[in-house]
Design a protein around this motif. Structure first.
Motif, PDB file in Angstrom:
ATOM      1  N   ASN A  10      16.117  13.149  51.662  1.00  0.00           N
ATOM      2  CA  ASN A  10      17.552  13.149  51.369  1.00  0.00           C
ATOM      3  C   ASN A  10      18.049  14.477  50.825  1.00  0.00           C
ATOM      4  OD1 ASN A  10      16.131  12.807  48.971  1.00  0.00           O
ATOM      5  ND2 ASN A  10      17.826  11.739  47.969  1.00  0.00           N
ATOM      6  N   THR A  35      25.427   4.658  62.449  1.00  0.00           N
ATOM      7  CA  THR A  35      24.948   4.432  61.085  1.00  0.00           C
ATOM      8  C   THR A  35      25.311   3.032  60.613  1.00  0.00           C
ATOM      9  OG1 THR A  35      25.151   6.786  60.557  1.00  0.00           O
ATOM     10  CG2 THR A  35      25.040   5.248  58.710  1.00  0.00           C
ATOM     11  N   GLN A  36      26.509   2.569  60.943  1.00  0.00           N
ATOM     12  CA  GLN A  36      26.903   1.219  60.533  1.00  0.00           C
ATOM     13  C   GLN A  36      26.050   0.164  61.232  1.00  0.00           C
ATOM     14  OE1 GLN A  36      30.930   0.039  59.852  1.00  0.00           O
ATOM     15  NE2 GLN A  36      31.711   2.136  60.013  1.00  0.00           N
ATOM     16  N   ASN A  68      28.506  11.514  60.192  1.00  0.00           N
ATOM     17  CA  ASN A  68      29.167  10.851  59.063  1.00  0.00           C
ATOM     18  C   ASN A  68      28.332   9.692  58.536  1.00  0.00           C
ATOM     19  OD1 ASN A  68      31.174  12.633  59.654  1.00  0.00           O
ATOM     20  ND2 ASN A  68      32.691  11.111  60.269  1.00  0.00           N
ATOM     21  N   ASP A  69      28.480   9.435  57.257  1.00  0.00           N
ATOM     22  CA  ASP A  69      27.747   8.331  56.648  1.00  0.00           C
ATOM     23  C   ASP A  69      28.209   6.974  57.145  1.00  0.00           C
ATOM     24  OD1 ASP A  69      26.206  10.041  55.204  1.00  0.00           O
ATOM     25  OD2 ASP A  69      27.383   9.894  53.357  1.00  0.00           O
ATOM     26  N   ASP A  70      29.415   6.896  57.683  1.00  0.00           N
ATOM     27  CA  ASP A  70      29.929   5.615  58.185  1.00  0.00           C
ATOM     28  C   ASP A  70      30.159   5.669  59.697  1.00  0.00           C
ATOM     29  OD1 ASP A  70      32.009   7.379  58.213  1.00  0.00           O
ATOM     30  OD2 ASP A  70      33.464   6.063  57.246  1.00  0.00           O
ATOM     31  N   SER A 113      19.588  12.096  58.090  1.00  0.00           N
ATOM     32  CA  SER A 113      20.700  11.150  58.097  1.00  0.00           C
ATOM     33  C   SER A 113      20.239   9.789  57.598  1.00  0.00           C
ATOM     34  CB  SER A 113      21.254  11.018  59.515  1.00  0.00           C
ATOM     35  OG  SER A 113      20.277  10.427  60.364  1.00  0.00           O
ATOM     36  N   CYS A 114      21.206   8.902  57.406  1.00  0.00           N
ATOM     37  CA  CYS A 114      20.916   7.556  56.884  1.00  0.00           C
ATOM     38  C   CYS A 114      19.967   6.795  57.791  1.00  0.00           C
ATOM     39  CB  CYS A 114      22.232   6.792  56.723  1.00  0.00           C
ATOM     40  SG  CYS A 114      22.023   5.046  56.386  1.00  0.00           S
ATOM     41  N   SER A 153      19.244   8.521  52.028  1.00  0.00           N
ATOM     42  CA  SER A 153      20.491   9.194  52.397  1.00  0.00           C
ATOM     43  C   SER A 153      21.621   8.216  52.658  1.00  0.00           C
ATOM     44  CB  SER A 153      20.272  10.047  53.656  1.00  0.00           C
ATOM     45  OG  SER A 153      19.367  11.083  53.406  1.00  0.00           O
ATOM     46  N   CYS A 154      21.288   6.925  52.683  1.00  0.00           N
ATOM     47  CA  CYS A 154      22.306   5.935  53.016  1.00  0.00           C
ATOM     48  C   CYS A 154      23.244   5.718  51.841  1.00  0.00           C
ATOM     49  CB  CYS A 154      21.651   4.601  53.383  1.00  0.00           C
ATOM     50  SG  CYS A 154      20.696   4.652  54.921  1.00  0.00           S
ATOM     51  N   PRO A 155      24.507   5.499  52.139  1.00  0.00           N
ATOM     52  CA  PRO A 155      25.441   5.190  51.053  1.00  0.00           C
ATOM     53  C   PRO A 155      25.073   3.853  50.413  1.00  0.00           C
ATOM     54  CG  PRO A 155      26.451   4.805  53.202  1.00  0.00           C
ATOM     55  CD  PRO A 155      25.147   5.494  53.471  1.00  0.00           C
TER      56      PRO A 155
END
Length: 1286
Positions: A234, A921-922, A915-917, A245-246, A252-254
């Motif tokens: 991370n 990633t979602q 992007n995290d979202d 990335s996540c 690294s994930c939100p």
């Protein structure tokens, strides 16, 4: 002093020189390196290094440039001397790139791994942590075959941790599923991973590297363990390389909100809340009712001294003269209807011949439309609305991409075979019985026989899905996708007999199977792709468990053969596939009967099998349906007659009239089907099977009421037969009109349903009921007139040309059933204690049904749709028992996204800088909570793999010299691409557009694992318009968890839609915040698609649809009853209350008889509302028209008059026909028709003949003064007319 100085200094200077020379000699003999240069290339084209015991050597400048690519940290202190030459650096970069194809998406992981590789390859201090264990010679040149590498456990553990979550977008799996040898990611650990990387049996390792681990800060006798600095996944490696990335690094994930706790069952004091609430309602309701009935009312003789002759009209002084407006309106409505039907009946009774000819002609004309009718059997067209979301999404998917493959599947379960225990150097392994050598051989024989099936020149190779074959060229059968365990052996039987030895243990085919099952990518099938053990094996999961990394596939007790066949949206293109599938079913049917081993249980299906079996089922149950109708016809024909003497049995019987009545019922159904045939509304098999039953229930009841009312009526003096029949129709016609219009409106409003099968049924039924009513008051009246004349002329029934003996006198009197009702049943039911008991019992029944109705299962078990003797039923049962993976789900992304822009790419991708979202990633985050989201694996990602492919363009991308067009990367005659990268190390806009088609055309292999043809050739739809790459739509494929029940399926759909909705909102919001116009941003959408969604979408709204349909139907009945009962709100409410109770109690029966709520049962519930009208409206109309005063007397009068007709006309008629349905071969008939129809009739009869009369005695409509005055006037007029005649 001066002279001594040189004498003393000379020995000292010599000493200094000696020390310097000695130090130089020691330095020159120090062994900094263990190798230098390449001395040998083995049979696998692996380069092997030369042993070298000297110091590091200077690296040339071009070598330093090569070293910067992966090992730049070695040059930090301007170091230029290394224990490797330029050739070794070139090999290092080449070999590292193989791992980079998978791990480069996570920079810290790749950096951590490469650092130790760089160190042991080129470090100028190799000898501190490495030493040569073995060498060999070739052509007198010595080369290294084995080394020991002393390494820190801290480094190994941290490197493993940084790489443990790196994903492979193509497959949705983890990198360690491919990079840990025989171990899957869940079974891998740091030691196993590094041992695999150093194992000389690994096809990518040139010589044995034995990793000897040491705890941190520990030192051996001679070596200092290598402990390279690592970077957590991370954290960014440098200013130019971001953190992982996540999707490749959990850290690294939100951090989202914690998982919500599963909803607790709705309970009160530890008991089911519905039961507690309804118990309280029942107790309060009963107490209030009993107090009102017994404590606050004075005793009355009404209960025991009521009259049931209906002739107790008292003096006009008993009525108020000031009638209300609605009372007057009601009386006028009744008088108008009675007068109308009297004239109508008299006319058609007077013209029977003309009426029957005209009716038959009209039915013939309307019935001819059947030739234009189209019967729909396609399940999609039956149960999914053309405008439903899932139907539109399916059409979009099929149009933009291609329909989901056609599956031909065989499940082979072992029978009476023991498990296999195989001893290995790692301990004993237990294998399922299906891995028996003989069993496997028979499976291969079956598999190869299927490949050779020839259906009029069509073979599997002509129709199969072969993703790696060139478009337009002939396909070899070996290129067809076959998910079979034999893919691990390359379909080669001889590999079963291969053996070896490992530390005294036999190495057999079982060891190879274990390795392949653990890592399918080590054993690619002949078609060029992996065989997923979750698809090729079955029965290895205990009930209720989902797939995990530690799943023991080797315990399987079933093998699954899956052949993928290309599907087409145009049905004409499926001709060859349908022909082959038919031959396949014939072959498998014959094989299971004649050639199947005693140790096998085989279940099979093809894509066409379900529809074929549904058609066969409908035909197989035609006989059952006909027998059911025949019994009802016979009963009607016999019971209509009123035989008083045995000698007049053939005169008094009404077989001809009964058959005529039945023909009229069938004629109405034929006319309805014909009308919609002309219009073009497709029919369904439900219409053929259900509507005759419904119309019989309604039509026969009207026939019984008309005939039996006439039988109890006395013809008046000077009144002709035609006038009498007209008068009788005037009396019962309003009631017939009430029920027929109520039911028709009920069904017409039911036609508002979005479900095609329900809508078609409702429309067909509504029209059939109206036509049946019209034919009854015209043609049946004429038939009845002719039959009555026959009887009065003493002619035989059927053989009307034979005249019997004239009786002493013809009188109409009551039948036995009428006498029973009026003399026995009604007096008993109207007793005060009996009435109170009935109210309490039925209220208890209602409360109990309300408490359990919400627990009715939603869905339709697909097994119920199949006949009991169907091979597809056996397949469904075997599938539920053995299949251990869910269906694929495609997240489709459409809309105006500019994929060449980094900002738009970041909204979608899941790798570096994304992007995290983002979209992927979602989906990845959803897969981490599979127990809630039903997403088992992360989605494949063409965009991430394209970036990785472009990063390896030097080995993956080639173009033709002369044209610049795409060229396979394996073609040595083509030139390598030079792709310009942007600051994010991705292709810039022009290069993205230029090389994206190359990526989708390139076939993957070991050197270029990310090539996209196999995985994404059909996943992206793009065009080049206005010199711009326009990606119109693409999909990202994931897998659902194991789905077994209907609830699993529709909850998986609901979850996927929720995920997609969140993604869509994110995309549209980000695009608008980035300055994209709202109109363009709102075109961007993500929706999920799986092949089963279109069938299960209905269950997401099944309760609301059911309540809406019931509500609309009951409301329509209320309105029609209110109007036709002379705006009598009391009567309308009583009818609605009773019908509602019937439906609710039917729901309670559904729960206890395991009848689920679905489209079929919804049709039956709508029909139940219609039939319930028959049980209620006639009685309520008779009650309102009764000339008695008290409510109890009127209830008794109405039950006496109508009860016997309702009982004989509906209850007994239907009961006889329903019992036959219990013997239907189809389970759907047994469950949804026999059980529900029996419930409708029994519950309807109980409410109509027991509860409703009692309810009327309590809250029936009050006496209408205007109506009573009207009856008095009619009676007075009749008496005056009679006096004048006399």
């Amino acid at each position: 002093m001066i002279s001594r100085t040189p004498l003393r200094s000379t020995p000292f200077g010599v000493h200094i020189i000696f020390v310097a020379v000695l130090f130089t000699l020691i330095q020159s003999s120090k062994q900094d390196c263990i190798w230098y240069g390449v001395c040998n290339t083995n049979v696998y084209s692996h380069s092997q290094n030369c042993p070298y015991n000297g110091t590091a050597k200077e690296m040339p400048k071009d070598g330093l440039e090569l070293l910067k690519q992966r090992c730049g940290f070695l040059l930090e202190n301007s170091e230029n001397k290394f224990c490797c030459d330029k050739k070794q650096v070139e090999l290092l970069n080449k070999n590292v790139q193989l791992a980079g194809n998978i791990l480069d998406r996570c920079p810290s992981c790749m950096e951590n791994l490469v650092r130790h590789i760089c160190q042991f390859t080129c470090s100028p201090k190799q000898s501190e942590f490495m030493h040569v264990v073995a060498t060999d010679k070739s052509n007198d040149v010595e080369y290294i075959t084995s080394v020991d590498l002393h390494i820190s456990t801290e480094y190994i553990n941290k490197t493993y941790k940084s790489c443990s979550q790196v994903s492979v977008p193509q497959t949705g799996q983890l990198a360690f599923d491919l990079m840990c040898g025989a171990y899957s990611a869940s079974r891998c650990n740091p030691t196993k991973w590094f041992n695999f990387m150093g194992d000389a049996t690994n096809p990518y390792v040139p010589f044995q590297i034995t990793y000897i681990q040491h705890e941190p800060k520990s030192k051996g006798n001679q070596f200092t363990p290598l402990n390279v600095t690592t970077v957590p996944c991370n954290q960014a490696v440098s200013s130019t390389l971001p953190a992982c990335s996540c999707s490749d690094c959990d850290m690294s994930c939100p951090q989202g909100p914690p998982e919500p706790a599963p909803p607790e069952p709705f309970k009160i004091a530890g008991l089911d809340a519905y039961f507690v609430i309804m118990a309280a309602v029942f107790i309060v309701g009963v107490l209030v009712f009993l107090m009102g009935s017994f404590l606050f009312t004075q005793g009355s003789s009404m209960d025991d001294n009521f009259q049931i002759d209906g002739n107790d009209v008292s003096d006009e002084l008993a009525y108020r003269e000031n009638d209300s407006y609605f009372e007057k309106l009601g009386a006028q409505t009744e008088s108008l209807l009675e007068a109308f039907f009297t004239k109508w009946g008299t006319f058609f009774a007077s013209n029977p011949g003309l009426t029957l000819i005209a009716g038959a002609s009209l039915v013939a004309v309307l019935g001819y439309g059947i030739s234009c009718a189209e019967i729909t059997t396609d399940p999609v067209k039956l149960w999914a609305s053309p405008n439903s979301k899932s139907r539109l999404e399916r059409e979009f998917f099929d149009t933009k991409f291609s329909p989901f493959y056609r599956l031909e599947q065989i499940i082979i379960k072992s029978v009476n075979l023991p498990q296999i225990v195989h001893n290995t150097s790692n301990g004993p392994y237990t294998f399922g019985p299906v891995f028996d050598k003989g069993f496997l051989s028979k499976v291969l024989d079956l598999q190869e026989s299927i490949k050779e099936i020839n259906a009029n020149g069509t073979q599997l190779k002509d129709i199969c899905f072969a993703p790696l074959s060139d478009d337009g060229n002939a396909v070899d059968v070996s290129n067809c996708v076959v998910q079979s365990i034999w893919g691990y052996f390359g379909d080669d039987r001889e590999r079963l007999d291969e053996t070896d030895e490992d530390n005294g243990f036999n190495v057999t085919y079982l060891d190879g199977l274990y390795s392949c099952i653990s890592n399918p990518y080590l054993c690619l099938a002949p078609y060029g792709g992996p065989v997923d053990p979750a698809i090729a094996l079955g029965g290895f999961l205990p009930p209720g468990e989902q797939l995990t990394g530690s799943t023991k596939y080797e315990l399987a007790n079933a093998l699954i053969l899956t052949f993928l066949v290309k599907n087409h949206q145009n049905k004409k293109d499926l001709e060859h596939a349908l022909t082959w599938e038919k031959k396949f079913i014939e072959f498998m049917t014959n094989y299971t009967k004649n050639n199947m081993s005693e140790h096998m249980d085989i279940a099979f299906t093809s894509e066409r099998s379900i529809e074929d079996e549904l058609n066969r089922e409908s035909k197989s149950d035609i006989l059952t349906i006909l027998v059911s109708y025949l019994i009802m016809f016979m009963y009607i024909a016999i019971s209509l007659g009123h035989v008083k003497e045995f000698k007049r049995v053939f005169i008094d019987s009404k077989i001809t009239l009964g058959i005529g009545g039945v023909i009229i019922v069938l004629a109405s159904v034929v006319s309805s089907v014909g009308i919609f045939g002309y219009i073009g509304v497709p029919a369904t098999l439900i219409i053929v099977e259900v509507i005759p039953f419904l119309v019989l229930a309604v039509g026969v009841d009207n026939i019984f009421i008309l005939v039996q009312t006439h039988q109890r009526d006395q013809r008046k003096p000077n009144e002709t037969l035609e006038q009498q029949i007209g008068r009788v129709l005037g009396r019962v016609g309003p009631s017939m009109l009430l029920t027929s219009l109520s039911e028709s409106f009920c069904f017409f409003l039911g036609g508002l349903s979005d479900m095609p099968a329900v809508r078609a049924f409702a429309l067909y039924a509504g029209v059939a009921l109206i036509i049946d009513f019209l034919l009854q008051i015209t043609c049946f009246v004429s038939l009845f007139t002719l039959d009555t004349k026959r009887k009065e002329e003493n002619r035989m029934d059927i053989c009307c040309f034979i005249r019997g003996k004239k009786p002493d006198g013809i009188t109409n009197n009551e039948g036995l059933l009428y006498k029973f009702f009026s003399s026995v049943y009604v007096p008993f039911l109207m007793k005060k204690i009996v009435r109170a008991s009935v109210m309490v019992i039925f209220f208890a029944w209602l409360c109990f049904s309300i408490a359990i109705a919400p627990k009715i299962d939603i869905g339709l078990d697909q097994e119920l749709a199949m006949p009991q003797d169907s091979f597809v039923l056996h397949y469904f049962q075997s599938l539920n028992e053995n299949l251990n993976i869910g269906p694929p789900v495609y997240f489709v992304l459409k809309g105006d996204l500019v994929y060449t822009k980094s900002s738009d790419q970041n909204l979608v991708c899941a790798g570096q800088y994304c992007n995290d979202d983002s979209v992927l990633t979602q989906i990845y985050l959803a897969s981490r909570h599979s127990n809630q989201t039903y997403i088992a694996r992360p989605a494949s990602s063409w965009i991430d793999d394209y970036f990785d492919w472009a990063a390896a363009a030097s080995s993956c991308c080639k173009y033709k010299k002369d044209t610049g067009d795409f060229c396979p990367h394996t073609d040595t005659s083509c030139l390598r691409c030079n792709i310009t990268k942007n600051s994010l190390l991705r292709p810039d806009e022009k290069e993205f557009e230029k090389y994206f088609p190359f990526f989708l055309k390139d076939n993957p292999d070991d050197s270029c694992a990310k090539a996209g043809h196999a995985a994404y050739g059909g996943a992206v739809r793009y065009s080049n318009s206005h010199e711009r790459l326009n990606i119109e739509a693409s999909y990202f494929m994931a897998y659902h968890t194991i789905l077994k029940t209907s609830a699993d399926y529709f909850l998986a759909l609901e979850s996927a839609r929720k995920i997609s909705s969140n993604i869509t909102q994110m995309l549209q919001g980000r695009l608008m915040s980035n300055g994209v116009p709202m109109e363009s941003a709102l075109t961007v959408e993500v929706f999920p698609y799986s092949v089963f969604y279109v069938f299960y979408e209905q269950y997401l709204t099944m309760w609301s649809d059911t309540l809406q349909s019931m509500g609309i139907s009951v409301l329509s009945i209320f309105v029609v009853t209110f109007v036709l009962m002379g705006f009598d709100v009391h009567s309308a409410l009583v009818v609605v209350i009773t019908i509602t109770m019937i439906v609710v109690n039917l729901g309670g029966l559904m729960y206890y008889w395991n009848i689920s709520l679905n489209a079929v049962s919804l049709v039956n519930l709508v029909m139940a509302v219609g039939i319930s009208v028959e049980f209620c409206s006639h009685l309520v109309h008779s009650f309102a028209s009764s000339k008695s005063i008290s409510q109890i007397d009127r209830a008794a009068d109405s039950l006496s008059k109508m009860g016997s007709s309702i009982f004989s006309g509906i209850t007994l008629t239907k009961f006889a026909g329903i019992l036959v349905l219990a013997f239907a071969k189809s389970q759907i008939f047994q469950v949804f028709y026999f059980r529900m129809y029996l419930g409708i009739v029994v519950i309807g009869a109980a409410h109509g003949l027991i509860f409703l009369p009692v309810l009327l005695s309590y809250i029936g409509a009050p006496v209408s003064n205007a109506r009573l005055r009207y009856h008095s006037q009619v009676a007075a007029e009749q008496e005056t007319a009679l006096a004048g005649i006399l």
